[in-house]
Each structure stands twice: as structure tokens, then as C-alpha cells.
Design an enzyme around this catalytic site. Structure first.
Site, PDB file in Angstrom:
ATOM      1  N   LYS A 114      31.995 -60.583  60.806  1.00 38.65           N
ATOM      2  CA  LYS A 114      32.492 -60.932  59.471  1.00 38.65           C
ATOM      3  C   LYS A 114      31.979 -59.978  58.410  1.00 38.65           C
ATOM      4  O   LYS A 114      32.682 -59.685  57.444  1.00 38.65           O
ATOM      5  CB  LYS A 114      32.093 -62.362  59.104  1.00 38.65           C
ATOM      6  CG  LYS A 114      32.928 -63.401  59.832  1.00 38.65           C
ATOM      7  CD  LYS A 114      32.921 -64.713  59.084  1.00 38.65           C
ATOM      8  CE  LYS A 114      33.751 -65.743  59.808  1.00 38.65           C
ATOM      9  NZ  LYS A 114      33.557 -67.099  59.279  1.00 38.65           N
ATOM     10  N   LYS A 206      40.948 -63.162  69.658  1.00 44.29           N
ATOM     11  CA  LYS A 206      41.121 -64.612  69.507  1.00 44.29           C
ATOM     12  C   LYS A 206      42.074 -64.929  68.350  1.00 44.29           C
ATOM     13  O   LYS A 206      42.172 -64.155  67.395  1.00 44.29           O
ATOM     14  CB  LYS A 206      39.754 -65.286  69.372  1.00 44.29           C
ATOM     15  CG  LYS A 206      39.272 -65.446  68.001  1.00 44.29           C
ATOM     16  CD  LYS A 206      37.989 -66.257  67.896  1.00 44.29           C
ATOM     17  CE  LYS A 206      37.611 -66.179  66.437  1.00 44.29           C
ATOM     18  NZ  LYS A 206      36.361 -66.647  66.019  1.00 44.29           N
ATOM     19  N   LYS A 209      42.225 -67.277  61.631  1.00 44.00           N
ATOM     20  CA  LYS A 209      42.827 -67.431  60.304  1.00 44.00           C
ATOM     21  C   LYS A 209      42.921 -66.093  59.598  1.00 44.00           C
ATOM     22  O   LYS A 209      43.736 -65.911  58.703  1.00 44.00           O
ATOM     23  CB  LYS A 209      41.946 -68.355  59.451  1.00 44.00           C
ATOM     24  CG  LYS A 209      41.908 -69.793  59.910  1.00 44.00           C
ATOM     25  CD  LYS A 209      40.822 -70.569  59.153  1.00 44.00           C
ATOM     26  CE  LYS A 209      40.600 -71.941  59.780  1.00 44.00           C
ATOM     27  NZ  LYS A 209      39.344 -72.566  59.385  1.00 44.00           N
TER      28      LYS A 209
HETATM   29  P1  TYM Z   1      36.026 -72.794  62.266  1.00 45.36           P
HETATM   30  O1  TYM Z   1      36.384 -73.464  60.985  1.00 45.36           O
HETATM   31  O2  TYM Z   1      36.175 -71.327  62.353  1.00 45.36           O
HETATM   32  O3  TYM Z   1      36.845 -73.422  63.457  1.00 45.36           O
HETATM   33  C1  TYM Z   1      36.903 -74.831  63.651  1.00 45.36           C
HETATM   34  C2  TYM Z   1      36.875 -75.135  65.139  1.00 45.36           C
HETATM   35  O4  TYM Z   1      37.956 -74.469  65.790  1.00 45.36           O
HETATM   36  C3  TYM Z   1      37.481 -73.720  66.884  1.00 45.36           C
HETATM   37  N1  TYM Z   1      38.314 -72.509  67.044  1.00 45.36           N
HETATM   38  C4  TYM Z   1      38.923 -72.166  68.186  1.00 45.36           C
HETATM   39  N2  TYM Z   1      38.970 -72.763  69.385  1.00 45.36           N
HETATM   40  C5  TYM Z   1      39.717 -72.166  70.348  1.00 45.36           C
HETATM   41  N3  TYM Z   1      40.407 -71.019  70.153  1.00 45.36           N
HETATM   42  C6  TYM Z   1      40.387 -70.377  68.957  1.00 45.36           C
HETATM   43  N4  TYM Z   1      41.071 -69.249  68.771  1.00 45.36           N
HETATM   44  C7  TYM Z   1      39.619 -70.960  67.900  1.00 45.36           C
HETATM   45  N5  TYM Z   1      39.382 -70.598  66.607  1.00 45.36           N
HETATM   46  C8  TYM Z   1      38.582 -71.572  66.102  1.00 45.36           C
HETATM   47  C9  TYM Z   1      36.050 -73.361  66.515  1.00 45.36           C
HETATM   48  O5  TYM Z   1      35.278 -73.044  67.659  1.00 45.36           O
HETATM   49  C10 TYM Z   1      35.589 -74.620  65.829  1.00 45.36           C
HETATM   50  O6  TYM Z   1      35.137 -75.577  66.759  1.00 45.36           O
HETATM   51  N6  TYM Z   1      31.012 -72.601  62.088  1.00 45.36           N
HETATM   52  C11 TYM Z   1      32.145 -73.461  62.367  1.00 45.36           C
HETATM   53  C12 TYM Z   1      32.211 -74.683  61.467  1.00 45.36           C
HETATM   54  C13 TYM Z   1      30.966 -75.518  61.460  1.00 45.36           C
HETATM   55  C14 TYM Z   1      30.532 -76.362  62.511  1.00 45.36           C
HETATM   56  C15 TYM Z   1      29.339 -76.973  62.030  1.00 45.36           C
HETATM   57  C16 TYM Z   1      31.033 -76.665  63.783  1.00 45.36           C
HETATM   58  C17 TYM Z   1      30.072 -75.612  60.429  1.00 45.36           C
HETATM   59  N7  TYM Z   1      29.104 -76.507  60.796  1.00 45.36           N
HETATM   60  C18 TYM Z   1      28.616 -77.870  62.820  1.00 45.36           C
HETATM   61  C19 TYM Z   1      30.308 -77.571  64.570  1.00 45.36           C
HETATM   62  C20 TYM Z   1      29.122 -78.159  64.084  1.00 45.36           C
HETATM   63  C21 TYM Z   1      33.424 -72.663  62.157  1.00 45.36           C
HETATM   64  O7  TYM Z   1      33.427 -71.670  61.470  1.00 45.36           O
HETATM   65  O8  TYM Z   1      34.529 -73.205  62.708  1.00 45.36           O
END
Ligand code: TYM
Length: 344
Positions: A114, A206, A209
């Protein structure tokens, strides 16, 4: 059982939710409600680690909340809220800033991706992001965390922080009556055939967004036409589908589409190949379009219905935040005692 079993997970409100978020995370959030007490969070404080337009941020927070509800999360039985309404997340994150080591954060691949080449210009928040994520999970002393593959390293860091806190303050934690340690070593739940959904344009990247190509992802806001167009245009290879899973090796685009099909249908990859092995992509894509539209359209229309009434969404978030705060405040009071802060 030393720790009460509890699920926590979060999703960032940073623009369009996509099929990766849905299949990798939200579908599992819905399933886990039957077995666990669940806390699901819209992590708005994580979102501002990179610039967010304030008006868009508000909209995105409501959209992610609507997606949770439309997918089938029950905000009465479980907790749905946004992070910034529960200040204990930030408080515990500060304590964790003092527990986690620079060397640990320097290894985080997501920060490197990032921040890119202009590392000096990245926010301090982006660097400390994993400590806040650890605080999200551990402020509820959660034992299980459903996530996609890309969050695995952050969860490992969460366990390292919990372990170090438990060790550093062992005498105080024992004295406070927690013989098994204060924080659980939370377990990741990465389940189903779509823990890593790939871009529809490039099977080695992957689905995300931030990909500049709209055709790389299916957004949860896409209508039936957009879904059909994107699947039709999805990259494939010239061979028909194999009849066994090992035939998908070295064929990332085929593997991705089969994984998406399996996850949407609630079937295994092997089962899907049993039916479509030998078929051309044109046949398979037509079936995938029908399936994706049938599964996603009801969610999209429910999201649209819910976002038309922001007052209702805000009320759900306020109620969830109040209930989350009760749990978080209890943990934070213990943490203050353990660390040696004076409190009234
Ligand atoms: P975020 O907002 O990027 O994504 C949310 C969830 O979606 C999953 N994900 C995917 N799974 C499969 N294939 C993909 N291409 C894909 N893109 C995203 C992510 O693995 C996630 O589960 N850091 C985290 C948010 C967060 C969080 C937490 C998660 C903040 N605090 C505590 C769990 C526990 C994030 O950026 O997810």
C-alpha cells in the site's frame, strides 16, 4: 474452556465492496452466526489510514453496513457497529503500539504494497494499521476471526501481540485472576473455496477495490447486466475445463472461475468439475452468469432498499456501538489495571 468463544471481524468502508469481500469474508460471517456470538465491525478508523473524502466515507460506512444486513447478518442477535463509535479500539491500539516491535511491523507485506515506492509519504496510521486491527479483535477477547487469505499475516501479528502482552504482564495477569493469560491467541477462519478471489482480468492478482479496471471485479452494487458483461469478458485460456482439481494447476483464471462458482453454489471445486469437466468456457460462463445473478441480485436490491433509509442504518450502528462499548470497556478496565494505570 479458558476463553469465551467469540467471533470478531471487520471490513473497511473504502469504496465498492466486491465479490472477494463477499465470498472470502461476509458469507462466512453469516454462517458463523449459528454457532458463535459474533461482533462485526465497519472499520472506519482503518479506512482513514489512506485519504478518504469525508462525504464518501459516510456513504461507504452505511453501504458496508447495508451489505452486512442484506447478506443476512442479524444485528439484534449479534453486534454490528462502526469502529469510531467505540473509542476503546483506539485506546487499546495505543497500548499495542507500545507492545508490538518495529521489526514486526517492518515485515508486513500489506504495508509495503500500500505504501508503494513513496514510503516516506505514507501515513503513520498506515504503518501502525496492524496494531489497530489487533486491538479490534482483542478488545473483545475474540477467539475466532473469519478473514480472507490476504489478512493471514495481520492475524499472526495479532497473536504475537497477545502472546507478548500475556508474557510481559504475567505477574499482574495472574494476580488479576487470569491463569490462562489475558488475551486469547485468536484463530483465523479461512474457509470455503474462495478465500482468495482473483481479478477477472488477471488470475495472478487478487480481486481488489483499488484495481483501476472496473472489469477486474464484480461489485456488490453491480446489476445483472454488469455482472454478465464482466463474466463474459473475464480472462480464460483456450482449453476446456478439466474434470479433476489437479487439472486446474497452472491455469489461474480457470481455477478462479471454478472457485467462484463453487463458493456461490455452496459446492466444492471437485463437485463443480464433476459437472463441468470437458465443457468449454462459453458453456461454463453462461452457467456462472445465471448463478451469480441469482445469488447476488437479491443482495444488491436489499442493499439499495436499506441505503435509501440512512436513518435506519445509523440507528443500527448506534445500537450496536452501545452494546460493543459495554464489552470493550470491561476489557479496557482490566488492561489499565494490568498495565499499571491509575483509574477512578
Ligand atoms: P478488507 O476491508 O480489505 O476486506 C474485508 C474482508 O474481505 C476479504 N477479502 C478477500 N477475500 C477473498 N478474496 C479477495 N480478493 C479478498 N479481498 C478482500 C479480506 O480478507 C477481509 O476478510 N484489515 C482488514 C479489516 C480489518 C479486520 C479487523 C479484519 C480491520 N480490523 C479485525 C478482521 C479482524 C481489511 O482491510 O479487510
Amino acid at each position: 474452556m479458558a476463553f469465551k468463544e467469540r467471533v470478531f471481524s471487520g471490513v473497511q468502508p473504502t469504496g465498492n465492496l466486491h465479490l472477494g469481500n463477499y465470498l472470502g469474508a461476509i458469507v462466512n460471517f453469516v454462517k458463523l452466526q449459528a454457532t458463535y456470538e459474533c461482533v462485526y465491525c465497519v472499520v472506519d478508523m482503518h479506512a482513514i489510514t489512506v485519504w478518504q473524502d469525508p462525504a464518501e466515507l459516510k456513504k461507504s460506512i452505511r453501504e458496508v453496513t447495508a451489505a452486512f444486513l442484506a447478506a443476512g447478518i442479524d444485528p439484534k442477535k449479534h453486534i454490528v457497529f462502526n469502529q469510531s463509535q467505540v473509542s476503546e479500539h483506539a485506546e487499546l491500539a495505543w497500548v499495542f503500539n507500545c507492545v508490538a516491535r518495529l521489526g514486526w511491523l517492518n515485515r508486513m507485506t500489506q504495508f509495503k504494497e500500500k505504501a508503494g515506492k513513496d514510503r516516506e509519504n505514507a501515513s503513520v496510521g498506515l504503518y501502525a494499521y496492524p496494531n489497530l486491527m489487533a486491538a479490534d479483535i482483542l478488545i473483545y477477547r475474540a477467539t475466532h476471526v473469519p478473514i480472507g487469505e490476504d489478512q493471514r499475516q495481520h492475524l499472526e501479528l495479532t497473536r504475537d501481540i497477545a502472546q507478548k502482552f500475556n508474557n510481559d504482564f504475567k505477574p499482574q495477569i495472574d494476580a488479576a485472576g487470569f491463569p490462562d493469560g489475558f488475551f486469547p491467541l485468536a484463530e483465523g477462519l479461512m474457509s470455503g473455496p474462495a478465500t482468495r478471489v482473483m481479478s477477472l482480468r488477471d488470475g495472478s492478482k487478487k480481486m481488489s477495490k483499488s484495481d483501476p479496471s472496473d472489469y477486474s471485479r464484480i461489485a456488490l452494487s453491480d446489476d445483472a447486466d454488469a455482472i454478465a458483461q464482466k463474466i463474459k469478458k473475464a480472462k480464460t485460456d483456450p482449453e476446456p475445463l478439466p474434470s479433476e482439481e489437479k487439472g486446474l494447476e497452472g491455469r489461474p483464471e480457470a481455477d478462479n472461475l471454478v472457485g467462484i462458482f463453487a463458493a456461490l453454489a455452496g459446492r466444492s471445486r471437485a463437485d463443480v468439475l464433476g459437472e463441468y469437466g470437458g465443457a468449454q468456457f462459453s458453456t461454463f460462463k453462461a452457467a456462472l452468469i445465471d448463478l451469480a445473478v441469482a445469488k447476488l441480485s437479491p443482495i444488491t436490491s436489499e442493499m439499495n432498499r436499506l441505503t435509501a433509509d440512512p436513518g435506519h442504518i445509523d440507528a443500527v450502528l448506534a445500537d450496536g456501538s452501545a452494546r460493543a462499548k459495554v464489552l470493550a470497556a470491561e476489557t479496557m478496565a482490566h488492561v489499565k489495571d494490568i498495565v499499571g494505570f491509575v483509574r477512578g
